[in-house]
Design an enzyme around this catalytic site. Structure first.
Site, PDB file in Angstrom:
ATOM      1  N   ARG A 102      -9.599 -22.009 -23.617  1.00 11.48           N
ATOM      2  CA  ARG A 102     -10.554 -22.909 -22.937  1.00 11.48           C
ATOM      3  C   ARG A 102      -9.738 -23.740 -21.968  1.00 11.48           C
ATOM      4  O   ARG A 102      -8.830 -24.465 -22.360  1.00 11.48           O
ATOM      5  CB  ARG A 102     -11.254 -23.811 -23.963  1.00 11.48           C
ATOM      6  CG  ARG A 102     -11.990 -24.960 -23.326  1.00 11.48           C
ATOM      7  CD  ARG A 102     -12.934 -25.657 -24.265  1.00 11.48           C
ATOM      8  NE  ARG A 102     -14.095 -24.826 -24.531  1.00 11.48           N
ATOM      9  CZ  ARG A 102     -15.214 -25.275 -25.107  1.00 11.48           C
ATOM     10  NH1 ARG A 102     -15.312 -26.546 -25.452  1.00 11.48           N
ATOM     11  NH2 ARG A 102     -16.235 -24.479 -25.315  1.00 11.48           N
ATOM     12  N   HIS A 129     -18.841 -19.398 -19.052  1.00 12.82           N
ATOM     13  CA  HIS A 129     -18.803 -19.587 -20.517  1.00 12.82           C
ATOM     14  C   HIS A 129     -19.405 -18.326 -21.161  1.00 12.82           C
ATOM     15  O   HIS A 129     -20.478 -18.365 -21.757  1.00 12.82           O
ATOM     16  CB  HIS A 129     -19.592 -20.848 -20.886  1.00 12.82           C
ATOM     17  CG  HIS A 129     -19.289 -21.372 -22.260  1.00 12.82           C
ATOM     18  ND1 HIS A 129     -18.362 -20.798 -23.103  1.00 12.82           N
ATOM     19  CD2 HIS A 129     -19.805 -22.431 -22.943  1.00 12.82           C
ATOM     20  CE1 HIS A 129     -18.319 -21.489 -24.236  1.00 12.82           C
ATOM     21  NE2 HIS A 129     -19.186 -22.477 -24.175  1.00 12.82           N
ATOM     22  N   GLN A 132     -20.650 -18.073 -24.904  1.00 18.85           N
ATOM     23  CA  GLN A 132     -21.901 -18.788 -25.169  1.00 18.85           C
ATOM     24  C   GLN A 132     -23.105 -17.938 -24.772  1.00 18.85           C
ATOM     25  O   GLN A 132     -24.111 -17.889 -25.483  1.00 18.85           O
ATOM     26  CB  GLN A 132     -21.910 -20.116 -24.390  1.00 18.85           C
ATOM     27  CG  GLN A 132     -23.134 -20.961 -24.682  1.00 18.85           C
ATOM     28  CD  GLN A 132     -23.144 -21.489 -26.115  1.00 18.85           C
ATOM     29  OE1 GLN A 132     -22.181 -22.077 -26.557  1.00 18.85           O
ATOM     30  NE2 GLN A 132     -24.235 -21.262 -26.834  1.00 18.85           N
ATOM     31  N   ASP A 225     -28.300 -27.860 -20.025  1.00 21.10           N
ATOM     32  CA  ASP A 225     -26.938 -28.197 -20.455  1.00 21.10           C
ATOM     33  C   ASP A 225     -26.690 -29.640 -20.019  1.00 21.10           C
ATOM     34  O   ASP A 225     -27.493 -30.219 -19.267  1.00 21.10           O
ATOM     35  CB  ASP A 225     -25.954 -27.211 -19.773  1.00 21.10           C
ATOM     36  CG  ASP A 225     -24.517 -27.318 -20.259  1.00 21.10           C
ATOM     37  OD1 ASP A 225     -24.268 -28.025 -21.255  1.00 21.10           O
ATOM     38  OD2 ASP A 225     -23.642 -26.686 -19.630  1.00 21.10           O
ATOM     39  N   CYS A 265     -26.553 -25.091 -25.159  1.00 21.24           N
ATOM     40  CA  CYS A 265     -25.276 -24.649 -25.742  1.00 21.24           C
ATOM     41  C   CYS A 265     -24.656 -25.715 -26.631  1.00 21.24           C
ATOM     42  O   CYS A 265     -23.810 -25.386 -27.463  1.00 21.24           O
ATOM     43  CB  CYS A 265     -24.311 -24.222 -24.640  1.00 21.24           C
ATOM     44  SG  CYS A 265     -23.851 -25.536 -23.502  1.00 21.24           S
TER      45      CYS A 265
END
Ligand code: CP
Ligand code: NVA
Length: 309
Positions: A102, A129, A132, A225, A265
């Site tokens: 990450r 991502h 996810q 998000d 997420c």
């Protein structure tokens, strides 16, 4: 050797395999059946940004498959003292079987992968991502489809994206482009998605709406998000104002299909990008979505190391 740096790094056929395999792995986990396909394998996890779900899902998942993990952060490794990413990749990948990173720019993970002797998985970058979105699609398939024929239920569906044109939005676009659904994008002005980042094959996989209510009209899934992603904290005050109308509340959900799902997420900020009665309401599947990170990533790690089983 295969990396998973972007959603498009797996083919449609490989994605279908990973979803079906994740359902097998999940069923065995729920039944306390051993699944030690990665015995004696080691995963290095490198975090240059904070995490709860990504760390726990990869770490627990690896142990459940009989493997081990090494956890590194910028603060407690030489990465934080300017050792070049290329040198770090050469060293770390001689000692482990798999790496999850990450970090900030996609260029960093690309450089790591280019110098790695083992597969590298993107655990979130500024641009993407992909783990996810694997979990989100698997969750949709579980609720609305069939894990034996996982991709069928996605064809022709509408996913409404309400909020920032960020890493999650870019990855949704890649998934839609590959899997035959449409993303309705609504972002405040100045925070639009740049479709060149996703590198789409066709412009038909998304439509842009000024009004988030219109983006949600007829949607099968509404998702959002945080207004301020990690790495953009200095913009927080300006973003709070710009995003004020991009809160998924019950009026917005009412525009979508009556059986529409809500996803996020996580971590979430109730009262900002989502109203509490939506994220904690009956259409929300956010806890399944979070749990499914672990099941799909176990299938992904197994596939990258062992191929189809
Ligand atoms: N959704 C997600 O990646 O969560 P974390 O930041 O907690 O890992
Ligand atoms: N877009 C968010 C996702 C967090 C899981 C971020 O990048 O911070």
């Amino acid at each position: 050797m295969k990396h998973f740096l972007q959603f498009t790094d797996l083919t449609v056929d490989e994605l279908a395999y990973v979803f079906t395999r994740a359902s097998v792995i999940k069923r065995k986990f729920k039944a306390y059946e051993k699944h030690h396909t990665l015995a004696d394998r080691t995963l290095a996890m490198i975090f240059e940004k904070a995490s709860t779900r990504t760390r726990v899902s990869f770490e627990a998942g690896m142990y459940q498959m009989g493997g081990a993990v090494v956890h590194l952060t910028t603060g407690d490794s030489q990465l934080g003292r300017a050792e070049p990413i290329e040198d770090s990749a050469k060293v770390i990948s001689r000692m482990v079987d798999l790496v999850m990173i990450r970090t900030f720019g996609q260029d960093k993970i690309n450089s790591f992968a280019a110098n790695s002797r083992v597969p590298v998985i993107n655990g979130l970058t500024n641009e993407f991502h992909p783990c996810q979105i694997l979990a989100d699609l698997f969750t949709f398939i579980e609720h609305r489809g069939d894990t034996q024929h996982p991709l069928q239920c996605l064809h022709g569906k509408v996913v409404a994206w309400v909020g920032d044109g960020n890493n999650m939005a870019n990855t949704w676009l890649q998934a839609a482009d590959m899997l035959g659904f449409t993303v309705h994008l609504s972002t405040p002005s100045g925070y639009e998605v740049d479709p060149t980042i996703a590198g789409l094959r066709s412009p038909d996989s998304y439509k842009v709406f000024k009004d988030p209510m219109q983006a949600c009209a007829g949607a099968d899934l509404v998702t959002t998000d945080v207004w301020t992603s990690m790495g953009y904290e200095s913009e927080n005050a300006v973003r709070q104002e710009a995003f004020a109308d991009w809160c998924v509340d019950s009026d917005m959900m009412a525009q979508a299909k009556s059986n529409a799902l809500f996803m996020h997420c996580l971590p979430a900020h109730r009262g900002e990008e989502v109203a509490a009665d939506v994220i904690d309401g009956p259409q929300s599947v956010v806890w399944d979505e979070a749990e499914n990170r672990m099941h799909v990533q176990k299938a992904l790690m197994e596939y990258l190391l062992l191929g189809k089983q």
